[in-house]
Structure formats: structure tokens, C-alpha cells
Write an enzyme that holds these catalytic residues in place. Structure first.
Site, mmCIF file in Angstrom:
data_model
loop_
_atom_site.group_PDB
_atom_site.id
_atom_site.type_symbol
_atom_site.label_atom_id
_atom_site.label_comp_id
_atom_site.label_asym_id
_atom_site.label_seq_id
_atom_site.Cartn_x
_atom_site.Cartn_y
_atom_site.Cartn_z
ATOM 1 N N LYS A 21 -12.008 13.755 -49.840
ATOM 2 C CA LYS A 21 -12.945 12.723 -50.273
ATOM 3 C C LYS A 21 -14.134 13.327 -51.012
ATOM 4 O O LYS A 21 -14.576 12.797 -52.038
ATOM 5 C CB LYS A 21 -13.413 11.897 -49.083
ATOM 6 C CG LYS A 21 -14.276 10.699 -49.480
ATOM 7 C CD LYS A 21 -14.402 9.669 -48.381
ATOM 8 C CE LYS A 21 -15.279 10.124 -47.257
ATOM 9 N NZ LYS A 21 -15.722 9.011 -46.383
ATOM 10 N N SER A 22 -14.665 14.434 -50.504
ATOM 11 C CA SER A 22 -15.831 15.056 -51.138
ATOM 12 C C SER A 22 -15.527 15.456 -52.577
ATOM 13 O O SER A 22 -16.331 15.227 -53.492
ATOM 14 C CB SER A 22 -16.271 16.283 -50.334
ATOM 15 O OG SER A 22 -16.743 15.925 -49.059
ATOM 16 N N SER A 168 -27.913 19.545 -45.569
ATOM 17 C CA SER A 168 -27.290 18.346 -46.126
ATOM 18 C C SER A 168 -26.710 18.640 -47.495
ATOM 19 O O SER A 168 -27.449 18.858 -48.460
ATOM 20 C CB SER A 168 -28.303 17.201 -46.233
ATOM 21 O OG SER A 168 -27.732 16.105 -46.932
ATOM 22 N N ASP A 321 -18.226 16.177 -39.805
ATOM 23 C CA ASP A 321 -17.413 14.960 -39.729
ATOM 24 C C ASP A 321 -16.317 15.035 -38.667
ATOM 25 O O ASP A 321 -15.690 14.020 -38.356
ATOM 26 C CB ASP A 321 -16.778 14.659 -41.088
ATOM 27 C CG ASP A 321 -17.787 14.154 -42.097
ATOM 28 O OD1 ASP A 321 -18.782 13.529 -41.677
ATOM 29 O OD2 ASP A 321 -17.592 14.394 -43.301
ATOM 30 N N LYS A 348 -24.833 8.991 -39.338
ATOM 31 C CA LYS A 348 -23.625 8.903 -40.154
ATOM 32 C C LYS A 348 -23.264 7.426 -40.328
ATOM 33 O O LYS A 348 -24.131 6.546 -40.227
ATOM 34 C CB LYS A 348 -22.494 9.698 -39.486
ATOM 35 C CG LYS A 348 -22.815 11.177 -39.291
ATOM 36 C CD LYS A 348 -23.073 11.927 -40.581
ATOM 37 C CE LYS A 348 -21.828 12.285 -41.307
ATOM 38 N NZ LYS A 348 -22.051 13.103 -42.518
ATOM 39 N N ARG A 352 -22.861 8.177 -34.518
ATOM 40 C CA ARG A 352 -21.591 8.701 -34.014
ATOM 41 C C ARG A 352 -21.731 9.323 -32.633
ATOM 42 O O ARG A 352 -20.777 9.302 -31.850
ATOM 43 C CB ARG A 352 -21.007 9.721 -35.006
ATOM 44 C CG ARG A 352 -20.286 9.055 -36.163
ATOM 45 C CD ARG A 352 -19.521 10.034 -37.008
ATOM 46 N NE ARG A 352 -18.835 9.303 -38.076
ATOM 47 C CZ ARG A 352 -18.513 9.827 -39.245
ATOM 48 N NH1 ARG A 352 -18.806 11.088 -39.514
ATOM 49 N NH2 ARG A 352 -17.894 9.095 -40.158
ATOM 50 N N ARG A 394 -13.945 7.232 -38.721
ATOM 51 C CA ARG A 394 -13.637 8.440 -37.953
ATOM 52 C C ARG A 394 -13.635 8.178 -36.448
ATOM 53 O O ARG A 394 -12.870 8.799 -35.704
ATOM 54 C CB ARG A 394 -14.594 9.566 -38.327
ATOM 55 C CG ARG A 394 -14.495 9.944 -39.804
ATOM 56 C CD ARG A 394 -15.071 11.287 -40.122
ATOM 57 N NE ARG A 394 -15.251 11.450 -41.565
ATOM 58 C CZ ARG A 394 -14.270 11.745 -42.421
ATOM 59 N NH1 ARG A 394 -13.045 11.923 -41.982
ATOM 60 N NH2 ARG A 394 -14.541 11.853 -43.717
#
EC number: 2.5.1.19
Length: 438
Positions: A21-22, A168, A321, A348, A352, A394
Site C-alpha cells: 500500500k505504501s 513518522s 501496523d 491510527k 488501535r 487491521r
């Protein structure tokens, strides 16, 4: 749509998970900012990435799909974005929205950013603060710097030196994207190194970018502004964050033996594999090769007896993640697993850390939170609970993996959002032998 996972037969077979995805987000954004044609193969066609593709169209690029995972982008070049006529709606895409804020901040356009209910809850200020230093302006925003907001970019952005207050990759990447149109050098200083896909891909498209060590764990990244980016071919490798789910499931379900093809093994993304191996996991790396500046390999995963470990806080950027599914693995491991420094999990797609602990509690797993550390005492997992996902893909996939090895089925309250990153999760897991039922 609720979905339940039930313990059953061993998982076996050979699969390939969706494209990373990144890298998919970044390939589209750099295709927009390059001149000429960018050809992308293996693009993740989840809802998050498709939202980024639509935003690139709105800003002037021609974006077309030739077949499954095969896309072409005809870019407009740095400094030549068109002002969009409509709101850029990013759905659930935190990465796409934040990176695009960097792109917009370095151009003389005014753009309205919005998203779904989950994205509207996520803080944007940490990305916006350095962009304001570069000359961008917030025309309007929701309370706490959240979406929807209107951002007016600066067609002549100021090159800055910016030290990220927390690790980040999204903040770093937004600053570098804004710096592409600056007349001078833009520098980002990281005290803890984060995933470096943006740096690698900027170089692949022709930017001059320099990376130096900074302190014990950090890096200093310097970009020369106003490069002549040219369209390139990008082959998107399999996403290690998506691979984490069949990987952990295979470790937990007795008798399992699977092969996951073409997984990206960028050193900034392999924290989960390193941790699981420390826990006793059988994960073999085979057929290592390179694609577009990234190392990929096939992973053979066999069911393993796991034991608890202490996961250091400095490993968090390389597996941020993957903590939800690591917590599930820890629930089955002998002894205690302590995961340190999880403050970032609170901001997130959902909180989470809270969602994981609630899911563990619902399924009878012994755990506690001390500050920003999560401690799980593992063993046999009873299961039988229903997990609130809070619209977080997730969380949903992690606890479905739990249900495949627990004594009783585990149900997630809504599996719809899994499509944001892993549209074929259910059929892929079913092909391996998983029992998943709506």
C-alpha cells in the site's frame, strides 16, 4: 457485515498478497509529479489507493487502468498541478491524504480534503505544522486540525530543515513532497529512522536526494528542489503488512505450511518477521531478488511453538501496523510478551491499542497495559468473543486470524473495511484452508 473465523484444518498452499500500500500511494503521487508516462504493475486496488488515484486525476494527471494491477499515469510535472473542481475525498486513506497534503502545500492551488468518519477522527496537525512553515495556509479546518479542511498551497515553498517530533514516515514524506517545488534544499531530520520508500522512489524518478546517519538510530534526508522528474516503470512488491495475516495464521494453526510469494523485505518494514523469529517462528526466506530499488523474497511459513519476548520500543517504526496481529500471536505464545512504546497506535485508523486490548479481553486473553506498553500472557486461547473493529481493517483481520486457532470461533462486528487494503483477504485465506463465514 459480521464475519467469524473457526478453528479447522491446517493452512497449506502458495499465495501472493496484494501490492504494498505504501508504495502504491507513492507510485501514483510521483507519477502525477513526473513528466511523461509512469507504468505501474502490481498496484494495490484497495479503496485507499483508488482514492489516491482519483485525487491525482483531479489535480491534472491522466490515470488509466490497463488490467488487474496494471496502471498508467501521465503526469503534469512538479509545479504544474491543476486546481481541482471537487473535494478530494480520501475515504479511509490516512497515508494518501497526508502525503497529498505535502504535494498540495508545494503548489499554488487550493484544495479541500475530506474522508470517511474514521479518517475525520484522525489528527492532521503533525503533518500540517511543517507545511505551514513552508508557506502553505489552512483556509479552514475542523476542530483539532481534522478533516474536512481546506489547504492553500504555496507555489514558491520555502526550503526548511525540519526535525520530526515523533517517528513518522508520513510527516517526513509530506515535507519532502512539498520540498520538490522549493528553490533550494529541504532537509528532514529523524531521531528514529522510519520506512524509506519515499526516498527510494524519489531517487528512482530522478530526484537528487541524500541520506546520512543522524545520531544512534536516526537519519538526515536532504532533497534538492525543482528536479526534472521523469515517468518510470514501477513494479509494486507484495505488501509485508498484508502478508502478516496469513503468515501469523500459519504459525498458529497446527500442521500449517504455506508459501507467500514476492514479499517486500525493506529493512524498515521487517520488524514483525524479526520479532516472530525471536519468538521461535519458522519463517524461511527464499528466492531473494530486487524490484525498483526494493528487495523482495518468498516466505515459507510453518506452524511453530512460540514463546514470549520483550519487543523494544525502537523497533516500533519498522512494524507499527503489525502490532495488532503480533498481539494475537503473543496470545498463543508461552509466557509473557511485552510490546514497548506503542503510543503511535492510539492515533491510527482507530485507537488501535484500545481496540486490541478490548479484543483480547473479549476472547479471554490475559493482558495489561502499562503506560504505552502492552503486555500479553499467552497460552491456550478460549475465543468465543465478538470484537469491535471501529472501522479498522487491521483489527478485523488480526482477530479473524485468532479465531482460526482458538478453542471457540472469534467474530468481528464488521469486515467491510478490509477492502481498504486487502480486498481478496477472505478468498485468499479460504484457498489456504481457513474457515471464514459471514
Amino acid at each position: 457485515m459480521p464475519l467469524s473465523a473457526t478453528r479447522g484444518q491446517p493452512l497449506t498452499g502458495r499465495v501472493r498478497v496484494p501490492g504494498d500500500k505504501s508504495i502504491s500511494h507513492r507510485a501514483l503521487l510521483l507519477g502525477l509529479l513526473a513528466r511523461g508516462e509512469t507504468r505501474i504493475s502490481g498496484l494495490l486496488e484497495g479503496e485507499d489507493v483508488l482514492a489516491t488515484a482519483a485525487a491525482c486525476r483531479a489535480l491534472g494527471a491522466e490515470v488509466t487502468q490497463d488490467g488487474p494491477g496494471a496502471w498508467r499515469v501521465f503526469g503534469v510535472g512538479v509545479g504544474a498541478l491543476a486546481e481541482p473542481r471537487e473535494v478530494l475525498d480520501f475515504g479511509n486513506a490516512g497515508t494518501g491524504s497526508r502525503l497529498m497534503m505535502g504535494v498540495v502545500a508545494g503548489h499554488g492551488v487550493t484544495v479541500t480534503f475530506d474522508g470517511d468518519a474514521s479518517l475525520r477522527k484522525r489528527p492532521m496537525r503533525r503533518v500540517l505544522d511543517p507545511l505551514l512553515k513552508m508557506g502553505a495556509e489552512i483556509v479552514s479546518e475542523s476542530e483539532g486540525g481534522r478533516l474536512p479542511l481546506v489547504l492553500r498551497g504555496n507555489g514558491d515553498p520555502l526550503p526548511i530543515v525540519y526535525e520530526t517530533p515523533v517517528p513518522s514516515a508520513q510527516v517526513k514524506s509530506a515535507v519532502l513532497f512539498a520540498g520538490l517545488n522549493a528553490a533550494g534544499r529541504t532537509t528532514v531530520v529523524e531521531r528514529e529512522a522510519t520506512r524509506d520508500h519515499t526516498e527510494r522512489m524519489l531517487a528512482h524518478f530522478g530526484a537528487r536526494i541524500f541520506v546520512e546517519p543522524e545520531g544512534e538510530h536516526g537519519r538526515r534526508i536532504t532533497l534538492e528542489g525543482r528536479p526534472n522528474l521523469k515517468g518510470r516503470e514501477v513494479e509494486v512488491p507484495a505488501d509485508p503488512s498484508s502478508a502478516a495475516f496469513p503468515l501469523v495464521a500459519a504459525l498458529l494453526v497446527p500442521g500449517s505450511d504455506i508459501l507467500i510469494e514476492g514479499v517486500m523485505l525493506n529493512p524498515s518494514r521487517t520488524g514483525l518477521i524479526k520479532t516472530l523469529r525471536e519468538m521461535g517462528a519458522s519463517i524461511e526466506v527464499a528466492e531473494t531478488r530486487g524490484h525498483g530499488g526494493e528487495e523482495v523474497a518468498d516466505l515459507r511459513v510453518r506452524a511453530s511453538v512460540l514463546h514470549g519476548v520483550d519487543v523494544p520500543a525502537e523497533r516500533a517504526p519498522s512494524m507499527i501496523d503489525e502490532y495488532p496481529v503480533l498481539a494475537v500471536a503473543a496470545a498463543f505464545a508461552k509466557g509473557e510478551t511485552r510490546m514497548r512504546g506503542l503510543a503511535e497506535l492510539r492515533v491510527k485508523e482507530s485507537d488501535r491499542l484500545a481496540a486490541v486490548t478490548a479484543g483480547l479481553a473479549a476472547n479471554g486473553v490475559d493482558h495489561r497495559v502499562e503506560g504505552d506498553d502492552l503486555i500479553v500472557r499467552g497460552g491456550r486461547v478460549r475465543g468465543g468473543g465478538t470484537v469491535e473493529t471501529h472501522l479498522d481493517h487491521r483489527i478485523a483481520m488480526s482477530f479473524l486470524c485468532m479465531g482460526l486457532a482458538s478453542d471457540e470461533p472469534v467474530t468481528v462486528d464488521d469486515a467491510t473495511m478490509i477492502a481498504t487494503s486487502f480486498p481478496d483477504f477472505v478468498p485468499l485465506m479460504t484457498r489456504l484452508g481457513a474457515s471464514l463465514k459471514a
